[in-house]
Design an enzyme around this catalytic site. Structure first.
Site, PDB file in Angstrom:
ATOM      1  N   ASP A   1       0.825  -1.285  -0.050  1.00 43.53           N
ATOM      2  CA  ASP A   1      -0.082   0.061   0.114  1.00 43.53           C
ATOM      3  C   ASP A   1       0.954   1.224  -0.210  1.00 43.53           C
ATOM      4  OD1 ASP A   1      -2.263  -1.460  -0.084  1.00 43.53           O
ATOM      5  OD2 ASP A   1      -2.720  -1.295   1.976  1.00 43.53           O
TER       6      ASP A   1
ATOM      7  N   HIS B   1      30.336   4.332  -2.668  1.00 44.03           N
ATOM      8  CA  HIS B   1      29.061   4.428  -2.791  1.00 44.03           C
ATOM      9  C   HIS B   1      28.169   4.352  -1.255  1.00 44.03           C
ATOM     10  CE1 HIS B   1      28.801   3.410  -7.271  1.00 44.03           C
ATOM     11  NE2 HIS B   1      29.137   4.472  -6.938  1.00 44.03           N
TER      12      HIS B   1
ATOM     13  N   ASP C   1      28.706  14.076  -0.393  1.00 43.44           N
ATOM     14  CA  ASP C   1      28.331  14.053  -2.057  1.00 43.44           C
ATOM     15  C   ASP C   1      26.829  14.203  -1.853  1.00 43.44           C
ATOM     16  OD1 ASP C   1      27.811  13.491  -4.584  1.00 43.44           O
ATOM     17  OD2 ASP C   1      29.446  12.147  -4.724  1.00 43.44           O
TER      18      ASP C   1
ATOM     19  N   HIS D   1      38.297   6.301  -9.858  1.00 42.72           N
ATOM     20  CA  HIS D   1      36.892   6.733 -10.695  1.00 42.72           C
ATOM     21  C   HIS D   1      37.467   7.645 -11.553  1.00 42.72           C
ATOM     22  CE1 HIS D   1      36.446  10.337  -8.181  1.00 42.72           C
ATOM     23  NE2 HIS D   1      36.238   9.560  -7.160  1.00 42.72           N
TER      24      HIS D   1
ATOM     25  N   HIS E   1      31.261  13.275 -15.160  1.00 42.45           N
ATOM     26  CA  HIS E   1      30.287  12.661 -16.060  1.00 42.45           C
ATOM     27  C   HIS E   1      29.287  13.809 -16.555  1.00 42.45           C
ATOM     28  CE1 HIS E   1      27.662  13.209 -12.471  1.00 42.45           C
ATOM     29  NE2 HIS E   1      28.911  12.838 -11.829  1.00 42.45           N
TER      30      HIS E   1
ATOM     31  N   HIS F   1      23.656  11.219 -13.551  1.00 43.32           N
ATOM     32  CA  HIS F   1      24.692  10.760 -14.776  1.00 43.32           C
ATOM     33  C   HIS F   1      24.101  11.133 -16.018  1.00 43.32           C
ATOM     34  CE1 HIS F   1      27.165   8.179 -11.997  1.00 43.32           C
ATOM     35  NE2 HIS F   1      27.104   9.588 -11.521  1.00 43.32           N
TER      36      HIS F   1
ATOM     37  N   GLU G   1      35.170  16.053 -10.373  1.00 39.63           N
ATOM     38  CA  GLU G   1      35.319  15.390  -9.263  1.00 39.63           C
ATOM     39  C   GLU G   1      36.436  14.500  -8.885  1.00 39.63           C
ATOM     40  OE1 GLU G   1      32.098  12.661  -8.558  1.00 39.63           O
ATOM     41  OE2 GLU G   1      31.184  13.079 -10.451  1.00 39.63           O
TER      42      GLU G   1
ATOM     43  N   TYR H   1      41.680   8.200  -2.246  1.00 39.65           N
ATOM     44  CA  TYR H   1      40.965   7.574  -1.002  1.00 39.65           C
ATOM     45  C   TYR H   1      42.352   6.399  -0.655  1.00 39.65           C
ATOM     46  CZ  TYR H   1      37.230   9.331  -3.759  1.00 39.65           C
ATOM     47  OH  TYR H   1      36.615  10.080  -4.649  1.00 39.65           O
TER      48      TYR H   1
ATOM     49  N   ARG I   1      37.216  13.962  -1.836  1.00 36.90           N
ATOM     50  CA  ARG I   1      36.516  14.081  -3.339  1.00 36.90           C
ATOM     51  C   ARG I   1      36.370  15.574  -3.073  1.00 36.90           C
ATOM     52  NH1 ARG I   1      33.859  10.249  -3.588  1.00 36.90           N
ATOM     53  NH2 ARG I   1      31.564  10.705  -3.440  1.00 36.90           N
TER      54      ARG I   1
ATOM     55  N   GLU J   1      33.714  18.077  -5.692  1.00 38.15           N
ATOM     56  CA  GLU J   1      33.308  17.983  -6.711  1.00 38.15           C
ATOM     57  C   GLU J   1      32.487  19.127  -7.045  1.00 38.15           C
ATOM     58  OE1 GLU J   1      30.214  14.811  -6.577  1.00 38.15           O
ATOM     59  OE2 GLU J   1      30.040  15.035  -9.140  1.00 38.15           O
TER      60      GLU J   1
HETATM   61  N1  GLY Z   1      26.990  11.562  -6.946  1.00 40.60           N
HETATM   62  C1  GLY Z   1      27.372  10.893  -7.962  1.00 40.60           C
HETATM   63  C2  GLY Z   1      28.344  11.170  -8.629  1.00 40.60           C
HETATM   64  O1  GLY Z   1      28.999  11.969  -8.003  1.00 40.60           O
HETATM   65  O2  GLY Z   1      28.485  10.736  -9.653  1.00 40.60           O
HETATM   66 MN    MN Z   2      29.226  13.345  -9.761  1.00 41.62          MN
HETATM   67 MN    MN Z   3      28.663  13.569  -6.619  1.00 41.39          MN
END
Ligand code: GLY
Ligand code: MN
Ligand code: MN
Length: 466
Positions: free
Chosen positions: A41, A248, A265, A359, A363, A370, A413, A417, A434, A436
């Site tokens: 529900d 993540h 983030d 990474h 993006h 993304h 970004e 790490y 990080r 960004e």
């Molecule tokens: N927050 C997702 C990224 O930075 O790609």
């Molecule tokens: Mn990002």
């Molecule tokens: Mn991000």
């Protein structure tokens, strides 16, 4: 004359531009997203499909747009139903939709299966987004079967099916003025949220309170909603201490301790557009020496990436600029041992930096965090080169990366790490950083729309003292 011949809104203008690419015998079908049940529900909050919203500005569930090559737009939407509206809320309804949305005609979604075959009759090409909506292909098949049943009466059945994501992704990649305005406003709200979380962390620790990651998440959400944002654009990461090394990680319940860093983030979604900001700050407002050394390295690498972001450059240029600075810094700070990994060129060539920076540097950003859009330069897709990845041994196919154009929006970004390990200086153990920002590409460089939240170490310390 069709209403969409005289674009009166950004949505009508986009429909007209898309229609011009469908061909005279073309017709496009664009559904919005499905509603999803979360548990008994109880549904997940509804989020429209980005393509559908891009072309309509219509955020209700249960709706479809059909657009033909002449620009004629037909909307199918939920019919007015007073009883359902008492439970679920207002519906625009097909009677009001043409006046509000500028479509040429609108019908109840209950008529979709009867009207679609007629709309598809005598067309050459059916366009719809491939591989985005479960079951869409078979619904199109069903409508085409009905068209085929009428060929004895002289109807022609479309012979081609094409992926609508191709033209739409290219359109969405270059943001129009309406989109940039919304993205700037989303970025401002998110920047304020980061400032609030930083200041709350320092204030609560100064007051001797037990600070948890969820306390800072609550500050983010407060500021997002206060600014009118409908949702976070993605699951917020609020990572205290070593949790920042989990890429993540989600905001959870870990304690936020003085002396440790916090990586946040988080970005809001405003009127369908995402923002995406990361800041890393000392929980109590003061960087230690080793934290600051790593922080300044990541910041320098981001500055190099920002300088490489401009019209005419390639999408990969900011990443390459980042890696160059990070690789040198890893050698200088002793994260990597030159006796083992060689020169900075060797570190880059052999991807030895990957252990600490795993990474990419950015993006596309837009309606989706993304966002859509090819990362390969369309005019050079055939120029394939191969290289062997030094870490995995895999053969990687490379194509020239996208040439940046004004109006593209991307994140920048970089990060670092450092997990605890015997061969890594102890002072850097468990630090994850990080930084960004969101960048709009301009003719001469890029505009960082997220700098409402400071980024320099001194500025962050000053803000957290305030
Ligand atoms: N927050 C997702 C990224 O930075 O790609
Ligand atoms: Mn990002
Ligand atoms: Mn991000």
């Amino acid at each position: 004359m069709s209403r969409s011949d005289t674009p009166s809104s950004p949505y009508a203008a986009r429909r007209a531009r898309l229609a011009a690419q469908l061909g005279t015998g073309g017709i496009a079908i664009v559904p919005t997203a499905s509603e999803r049940q979360r548990n008994r529900d109880n549904d997940f909050p509804f989020r429209h499909d980005s393509y559908f919203y891009y072309l309509t500005g219509f955020a209700e569930p249960n709706a479809w747009l059909v657009l033909d090559g002449s620009g004629r737009a037909t909307l199918f939407c939920a019919p007015k139903d007073l009883e359902r509206e008492i439970w679920d809320g207002y519906r625009l309804g097909p009677e009001a939709a043409p006046g509000v949305l500028g479509v040429d005609e609108a019908f109840s979604v209950a008529e979709l299966d009867t009207r679609l075959p007629r709309l598809l009759e005598n067309r050459e090409t059916v366009w719809f987004p491939f591989a985005t909506h479960a079951g869409l292909e078979s619904r199109v098949d069903g409508w085409l079967q009905k068209v085929r049943a009428r060929v004895r009466f002289g109807a022609l059945c479309p012979e081609q099916q094409r992926d609508l994501c191709g033209p739409l992704d290219e359109m969405r990649l270059i943001k129009d003025a309406h989109e940039l305005d919304t993205m700037r406003r989303a970025a401002d709200i998110s920047a304020r949220a980061h400032v609030r979380a930083m200041q709350t962390s320092a204030r609560m620790l100064r007051a001797g309170q037990d600070v948890r990651e969820y306390h800072l998440d609550a500050e983010l959400l407060h500021e997002f909603r206060l600014g009118g944002s409908q949702f976070p654009a993605y699951g917020s990461i609020v990572a205290a201490g070593a949790n920042a090394c989990v890429l993540h990680y989600r905001a959870d319940a870990a304690p936020v301790r003085a002396g440790e860093l916090v990586l946040i983030d988080a970005g809001c979604e405003l009127d369908g557009y995402a923002s995406d900001i990361t800041r890393t700050f000392p929980a109590d407002g003061r960087f230690s020496g080793p934290q600051r050394a790593l922080y300044d390295l990541v910041l320098a690498s981001q500055e190099a990436a920002v300088a490489a972001t401009k019209a005419g450059a390639r999408f990969n240029d900011p990443h390459d600029a980042t890696v160059k600075v990070l690789a040198q810094g890893m050698l200088d700070l002793g994260l990597l041992d030159a006796n083992k990994v060689g020169s900075v060129d060797d570190v880059i060539e052999q991807r030895a930096y990957f252990r600490f920076y795993m990474h990419r540097t950015g993006h596309w950003l837009g309606m989706d965090v993304h966002d859509c859009g090819s990362y390969v330069e369309p005019s050079q897709v055939g120029e394939v080169s191969e290289r062997k990845d030094p870490l995995s041994g895999e053969i990687i196919k490379n194509r020239p990366s996208r040439i940046l154009q004004p109006g593209m929006v991307l994140t920048i970004e970089p990060g670092i790490y450092v997990r605890a390990a015997d061969d890594v200086p102890k002072q850097f153990h468990d630090i994850g950083i990080r930084i960004e920002d969101d960048a709009v590409v301009t003719e001469t460089g890029c505009e960082l729309i997220t700098r409402g939240v400071p980024v320099r170490g001194d500025e962050i310390e000053a803000l957290m003292r305030a």
